[in-house]
Scaffold this motif. Structure first.
Motif, PDB file in Angstrom:
ATOM      1  N   HIS A  63       0.853  -1.190   0.000  1.00 56.14           N
ATOM      2  CA  HIS A  63       0.000   0.000   0.000  1.00 56.14           C
ATOM      3  C   HIS A  63       0.891   1.243   0.000  1.00 56.14           C
ATOM      4  CE1 HIS A  63      -2.341  -3.169   2.195  1.00 56.14           C
ATOM      5  NE2 HIS A  63      -3.259  -2.811   1.318  1.00 56.14           N
ATOM      6  N   PRO A  64       1.632   1.494  -1.062  1.00 56.49           N
ATOM      7  CA  PRO A  64       2.621   2.583  -1.043  1.00 56.49           C
ATOM      8  C   PRO A  64       1.989   3.969  -1.083  1.00 56.49           C
ATOM      9  CG  PRO A  64       2.506   1.592  -3.219  1.00 56.49           C
ATOM     10  CD  PRO A  64       1.665   0.739  -2.329  1.00 56.49           C
ATOM     11  N   ASP A  65       2.778   4.925  -0.637  1.00 59.40           N
ATOM     12  CA  ASP A  65       2.427   6.339  -0.665  1.00 59.40           C
ATOM     13  C   ASP A  65       3.015   6.911  -1.950  1.00 59.40           C
ATOM     14  OD1 ASP A  65       1.533   8.775   0.133  1.00 59.40           O
ATOM     15  OD2 ASP A  65       2.982   9.059   1.741  1.00 59.40           O
ATOM     16  N   LEU A  66       2.232   6.947  -3.025  1.00 58.20           N
ATOM     17  CA  LEU A  66       2.763   7.198  -4.362  1.00 58.20           C
ATOM     18  C   LEU A  66       2.646   8.648  -4.811  1.00 58.20           C
ATOM     19  CD1 LEU A  66       1.378   4.081  -6.284  1.00 58.20           C
ATOM     20  CD2 LEU A  66       3.759   4.525  -5.657  1.00 58.20           C
ATOM     21  N   THR A  67       3.684   9.104  -5.504  1.00 57.93           N
ATOM     22  CA  THR A  67       3.686  10.406  -6.162  1.00 57.93           C
ATOM     23  C   THR A  67       4.023  10.197  -7.632  1.00 57.93           C
ATOM     24  OG1 THR A  67       4.337  11.616  -4.171  1.00 57.93           O
ATOM     25  CG2 THR A  67       4.827  12.655  -6.283  1.00 57.93           C
ATOM     26  N   TYR A  68       3.248  10.834  -8.501  1.00 54.94           N
ATOM     27  CA  TYR A  68       3.485  10.793  -9.943  1.00 54.94           C
ATOM     28  C   TYR A  68       3.806  12.227 -10.380  1.00 54.94           C
ATOM     29  CZ  TYR A  68       2.856   8.697 -14.620  1.00 54.94           C
ATOM     30  OH  TYR A  68       3.056   8.197 -15.888  1.00 54.94           O
ATOM     31  N   ASP A  69       4.997  12.435 -10.859  1.00 54.29           N
ATOM     32  CA  ASP A  69       5.453  13.781 -11.196  1.00 54.29           C
ATOM     33  C   ASP A  69       5.343  14.674  -9.959  1.00 54.29           C
ATOM     34  OD1 ASP A  69       6.127  12.923 -13.713  1.00 54.29           O
ATOM     35  OD2 ASP A  69       4.274  13.607 -14.643  1.00 54.29           O
ATOM     36  N   ASN A  70       4.411  15.629  -9.950  1.00 50.79           N
ATOM     37  CA  ASN A  70       4.304  16.559  -8.819  1.00 50.79           C
ATOM     38  C   ASN A  70       3.017  16.403  -8.020  1.00 50.79           C
ATOM     39  OD1 ASN A  70       6.778  17.737  -9.175  1.00 50.79           O
ATOM     40  ND2 ASN A  70       6.026  19.656 -10.029  1.00 50.79           N
ATOM     41  N   HIS A  71       2.372  15.237  -8.093  1.00 50.36           N
ATOM     42  CA  HIS A  71       1.124  15.090  -7.346  1.00 50.36           C
ATOM     43  C   HIS A  71       0.960  13.656  -6.845  1.00 50.36           C
ATOM     44  CE1 HIS A  71       0.183  13.834 -11.461  1.00 50.36           C
ATOM     45  NE2 HIS A  71      -0.792  13.102 -10.958  1.00 50.36           N
ATOM     46  N   PRO A  72       0.355  13.505  -5.672  1.00 46.02           N
ATOM     47  CA  PRO A  72       0.087  12.161  -5.161  1.00 46.02           C
ATOM     48  C   PRO A  72      -0.958  11.460  -6.031  1.00 46.02           C
ATOM     49  CG  PRO A  72      -0.076  13.813  -3.425  1.00 46.02           C
ATOM     50  CD  PRO A  72      -0.033  14.554  -4.719  1.00 46.02           C
ATOM     51  N   VAL A  73      -0.842  10.142  -6.111  1.00 45.36           N
ATOM     52  CA  VAL A  73      -1.821   9.338  -6.849  1.00 45.36           C
ATOM     53  C   VAL A  73      -2.181   8.122  -6.012  1.00 45.36           C
ATOM     54  CG1 VAL A  73      -1.084  10.054  -9.153  1.00 45.36           C
ATOM     55  CG2 VAL A  73       0.036   8.103  -8.053  1.00 45.36           C
ATOM     56  N   PRO A  74      -3.394   7.592  -6.206  1.00 44.35           N
ATOM     57  CA  PRO A  74      -3.778   6.385  -5.472  1.00 44.35           C
ATOM     58  C   PRO A  74      -3.047   5.161  -6.004  1.00 44.35           C
ATOM     59  CG  PRO A  74      -5.502   7.018  -7.010  1.00 44.35           C
ATOM     60  CD  PRO A  74      -4.488   8.130  -7.037  1.00 44.35           C
ATOM     61  N   VAL A  75      -2.946   4.157  -5.160  1.00 42.66           N
ATOM     62  CA  VAL A  75      -2.348   2.886  -5.589  1.00 42.66           C
ATOM     63  C   VAL A  75      -3.243   2.281  -6.668  1.00 42.66           C
ATOM     64  CG1 VAL A  75      -1.543   0.632  -4.823  1.00 42.66           C
ATOM     65  CG2 VAL A  75      -1.415   2.597  -3.279  1.00 42.66           C
ATOM     66  N   PRO A  76      -2.687   1.859  -7.804  1.00 46.62           N
ATOM     67  CA  PRO A  76      -3.533   1.438  -8.928  1.00 46.62           C
ATOM     68  C   PRO A  76      -4.257   0.110  -8.740  1.00 46.62           C
ATOM     69  CG  PRO A  76      -1.204   1.186  -9.465  1.00 46.62           C
ATOM     70  CD  PRO A  76      -1.265   1.913  -8.167  1.00 46.62           C
ATOM     71  N   ALA A  77      -3.855  -0.682  -7.760  1.00 49.51           N
ATOM     72  CA  ALA A  77      -4.517  -1.970  -7.551  1.00 49.51           C
ATOM     73  C   ALA A  77      -4.277  -2.406  -6.104  1.00 49.51           C
ATOM     74  CB  ALA A  77      -3.994  -3.016  -8.533  1.00 49.51           C
ATOM     75  N   THR A  78      -4.858  -3.522  -5.729  1.00 47.90           N
ATOM     76  CA  THR A  78      -4.722  -4.043  -4.369  1.00 47.90           C
ATOM     77  C   THR A  78      -3.795  -5.255  -4.367  1.00 47.90           C
ATOM     78  OG1 THR A  78      -6.560  -5.604  -4.588  1.00 47.90           O
ATOM     79  CG2 THR A  78      -7.100  -3.338  -3.903  1.00 47.90           C
ATOM     80  N   PRO A  79      -3.291  -5.639  -3.196  1.00 52.08           N
ATOM     81  CA  PRO A  79      -2.490  -6.871  -3.130  1.00 52.08           C
ATOM     82  C   PRO A  79      -3.261  -8.089  -3.624  1.00 52.08           C
ATOM     83  CG  PRO A  79      -2.247  -5.605  -1.111  1.00 52.08           C
ATOM     84  CD  PRO A  79      -3.331  -4.941  -1.895  1.00 52.08           C
ATOM     85  N   GLU A  80      -4.559  -8.115  -3.346  1.00 56.79           N
ATOM     86  CA  GLU A  80      -5.383  -9.241  -3.793  1.00 56.79           C
ATOM     87  C   GLU A  80      -5.459  -9.306  -5.312  1.00 56.79           C
ATOM     88  OE1 GLU A  80      -6.164  -8.175   0.289  1.00 56.79           O
ATOM     89  OE2 GLU A  80      -6.277  -6.958  -1.543  1.00 56.79           O
ATOM     90  N   GLU A  81      -5.282  -8.154  -5.950  1.00 58.27           N
ATOM     91  CA  GLU A  81      -5.295  -8.094  -7.420  1.00 58.27           C
ATOM     92  C   GLU A  81      -3.906  -8.269  -8.020  1.00 58.27           C
ATOM     93  OE1 GLU A  81      -9.056  -4.987  -7.979  1.00 58.27           O
ATOM     94  OE2 GLU A  81      -7.041  -4.203  -7.512  1.00 58.27           O
TER      95      GLU A  81
END
Length: 785
Positions: free
Chosen positions: A179-197
């Protein structure tokens, strides 16, 4: 087509009309023909003796593939900590010069410690960008002052502000791999999928690196790139899929003592250490494997199985990047440099820990807690770190580990591979080198000089020296003759084959306790005087690479020369004042972009506030007030949350009732709930923490207090908390209207658990202003639970 240098006079013709004119174009910035690509692969907390490419028992076939196509550098040094080494590797300057005496979260108001890398210290990315390169950063950053990591900016010390055109990763020092704390370029983004996926951060990072290279290659196949690829591996948490773990089942049952002997034999076979070298002695903080109980052996062996699985899985996904480069015909003309940022980490303590946040909160790690979770080790329910017995073994053949400037903390595995530029294959290089040497080495290899100005800013001198002259000459002399080291008051210096070390607080954790000294204690001028008079050790590395035989008493004149040299280098590179790893450094008051405030207003649905910028509610009275609208059909979801399942709090609505949970470092959850449902319509929901006792940091316990819930100003529930998290919930930030990435209370709800009513605003107040009245006090006694 006529092209001209931008800024020069226009060489075409400008007439009254187009038929009287001739065009010319400003020349685009282009790299030289057949310019090599560059990749820095920076590993995290991986010891000298852990990866198979350097004799370890964690399989790294893709790194072996690189080494067989290039060189192992067996005498490479780092700074003993992550942010400082990364700063060195990207700029070619020493870490105190950069203001990176430690990680950015421990910044202080002195030039050596403030964490503000000035723009006079240009990054390799900034240099190569101006030479016509694409520049990509993927993975761990950890080079921005925490107060500048919010979405309010400024962004000039984020990757895109330091010469990288694209970025995807995490800005802090570590993150949950599931469940990482993600940043794309200059803005935070949600994790694109779950561990179950099937989600795992290493998969995601490799995918993004390939995507960035592919996107550029589609449009400009001749344009070279610089990829800074920095995984979280093998930093805690050591998260990895079960299939990788099962491969290592039983492989470490021999224990750390036999592991060291086995790896040392491998290292001699690879020529990494001299054939007559001796293995460093047993560390006094590590028990003999044969002295352990069967239960202890079971727990510790499992910890190492998961770590090894994490390293091999990381190697596999990095291999996917190499495979893609080979597929598009670019691998042979790519200069790849692999480096770990410091030695293996001892932050798991003697028993290891299922949750590394225990270490940062000074909560005791226990064997019993680990045993209870042994089958879950490495899955989303843990934030795991192994026992420091494996740390010691992981730095074979050296002594000690990360954060200390013995060779176990600063000597790291390094690989250089560039088939089109280096003739040698599968050879070792023993020349002395340091992370500050990477930038000048790359520039020399590419035929470039360090610029005098970058974007109008005059550049400081690069302090490293190139080792490119050793690529095809194993006998070439090193150009790096002297190098100082300092980390948390632990000091050492290298000069022409000699090393002097002044360990602080001592050569182990056990040894200085006799003097009442301990790791993290302040370093006063009185203590420094004692250290300088009798705390230094002396080693001659040609005869004693593992720092076994202390020659301080035999060669006092040489020792004094080395001590004086350390102070000379400290003056040259701005090392002073010395500062230790005192916990108080986490809480130093720092300048912020926003003016100082005690009340924070949040609205639903915004991006998470970085954990380092979230209001610090520890050990003080504080409150949350949410003004919401509950529709007739009811509502549920998170109002405000900070942290995750490994520590934090959540203020939420479920089954029509108001709840607050305080998650004490993943060990205990203190929940309070309203006995009656929340009414419909406009409602004010409030949580208060009333401090009732002082924290006991020595036992990892924050202030005791009283949790209280109010609905429309009326006290509806109260509960005593025996203790709270004292210092750090975790590395996930604060979110309003949902729980970011992972749930603070996964048994109660699954993230994001978005609030389904309407949130007008949520106020978090740390001023200490709480509701006080006699009726509330009386009601509290009636509602205690």
């Amino acid at each position: 087509m006529i092209e001209y240098e931008p800024g020069k006079p226009f060489p075409g013709v400008i007439g009254r009309t187009l038929d009287e004119s001739s065009p010319a174009w400003p020349r685009p910035t282009r790299a030289g023909e057949s310019a090599a690509n560059v990749i820095f692969f920076i590993l995290d907390d991986v010891g000298y003796g852990q990866m198979s490419v350097f004799g370890g028992l964690c399989e790294t076939p893709n790194l072996e593939r690189l080494a067989n196509r290039g060189l192992r550098y067996t005498n490479m040094q780092t700074t003993a900590l992550c942010s400082p080494t990364r700063g060195c590797a990207l700029t070619g300057r020493n870490h105190h010069t950069l203001g990176l005496s430690a990680i950015t979260e421990l910044s202080m108001g002195y030039p050596a410690h403030n964490g503000y890398m000035g723009f006079e210290h240009g990054f390799l990315s900034e240099i190569l960008l101006e030479q016509g390169y694409n520049t990509f950063a993927v993975g761990k950053w950890h080079l921005t002052p925490p107060e500048e990591t919010t979405t309010a900016g400024p962004f000039h010390r984020w990757p895109l502000g330091r010469g990288f055109e694209r970025y995807y990763g995490f800005l802090g020092g570590n993150t949950d791999q599931w469940h990482p704390d993600l940043t794309y370029d200059n803005h935070p983004v949600p994790v694109p999928a779950t561990p179950e996926e099937g989600y795992h951060l290493n998969i995601d990072l490799a995918d993004k690196a390939i995507e960035f290279i592919k996107d550029a290659h589609h449009n400009a196949p001749d344009k070279p790139f610089f990829l800074y690829y920095a995984t979280g591996a093998g930093h805690a948490p050591r998260h990895v899929e079960k299939k990788w773990i099962e491969k290592y089942k039983g492989r470490f049952d021999m224990g750390w003592d036999k592991y060291r002997k086995t790896v040392f034999k491998h290292q001699k076979g690879l020529g990494i250490v001299p054939p007559d070298a001796l293995l460093s002695e047993r560390d006094p903080d590590v028990p003999a494997w044969d002295s352990l109980t069967d239960t202890e052996k079971k727990v510790y062996a499992r910890q190492m199985e998961v770590f090894a699985a994490f390293i091999e899985q990381t190697d596999y996904h990095f291999g996917r990047i190499l495979d893609f480069l080979e597929e598009i015909g670019e691998l042979d003309n790519t200069l790849v440099i692999v480096l770990s940022d410091n030695g293996a980490s001892a932050e798991g303590g003697i028993h290891g820990t299922f949750n590394e946040m225990l270490f940062f909160n000074n909560v005791e790690e226990t064997l019993e807690d680990n045993l209870e979770r042994i089958e879950k080790w490495g899955n989303p329910e843990t934030f795991n770190h192994y026992s420091w017995g494996w740390t010691w073994a992981g730095d074979t053949p050296f002594r000690r580990w990360k954060r200390e400037t013995y060779r176990g903390g600063i000597s790291d595995a390094c690989i250089v591979s560039w088939p089109e530029g280096v003739k040698a294959r599968g050879e070792n290089r023993s020349q002395y080198a340091h992370a500050i040497d990477l930038v000048p080495t790359v520039l020399e290899a590419l035929g470039m000089e360090a610029p005098k100005n970058i974007r109008g800013v005059s550049q400081s001198p690069i302090q490293g020296v190139s080792f490119a002259h050793t690529f095809d000459d194993p006998g070439a002399p090193t150009k790096h003759i002297t190098q100082y080291f300092e980390m948390f008051g632990h000091r050492s210096i290298y000069n022409d084959g000699w090393r002097a070390v002044c360990p602080f607080p001592g050569s182990s954790f056990a040894e200085p306790l006799r003097e009442g000294w301990f790791f993290g204690m302040p370093l006063s001028s009185r203590v420094l005087k004692v250290l300088d008079s009798k705390g230094w050790e002396l080693y001659e590395l040609a005869e004693d690479p593992a720092e076994i035989r202390n020659l301080a008493k035999e060669k006092p004149e040489k020792l004094q020369e080395m001590i004086q040299r350390w102070y000379t280098e400290a003056g040259k590179y701005g090392v002073l004042p010395l500062a230790t790893a005192a916990l108080e450094r986490m809480n130093v008051q720092r300048p912020t972009i926003a003016r100082p405030r005690t009340k924070y207003i949040y609205y639903a649905g915004g991006t998470p506030v970085q954990f380092s910028a979230a209001p610090r509610v520890y050990n003080r009275p504080w409150s949350i007030t949410a003004r919401v609208v509950i529709p007739e059909e009811g509502a549920e979801g998170v109002l405000l949350a900070h942290g995750n399942r490994h520590g934090g709090y959540s203020f939420y609505v479920k089954d029509g009732h108001l709840h607050h949970v305080h998650n004490y470092s993943g060990l205990e959850k203190f929940r309070i709930s309203s006995p009656d449902p929340i009414p419909k319509g406009e409602v004010t929901l409030r949580y208060e923490f009333e401090k009732t006792d002082e924290p006991d940091f020595s036992k990892g316990k924050g202030s005791a207090g009283r949790s209280q819930l109010y609905i429309n100003g009326e006290l509806v529930a109260s509960r005593n908390l025996p203790y709270t998290v004292p210092n750090l919930f975790g590395i996930i930030g604060l979110s309003c209207g949902y729980d970011a990435a992972d749930s603070v209370h996964p048994e109660e709800y699954r993230a994001p658990f978005t609030f389904t009513g309407r949130i007008r605003q949520v106020e978090l107040d740390v001023s200490g202003e709480l509701i006080k009245d006699e009726e509330a006090d009386l009601k509290r006694m009636m509602t205690e639970q």
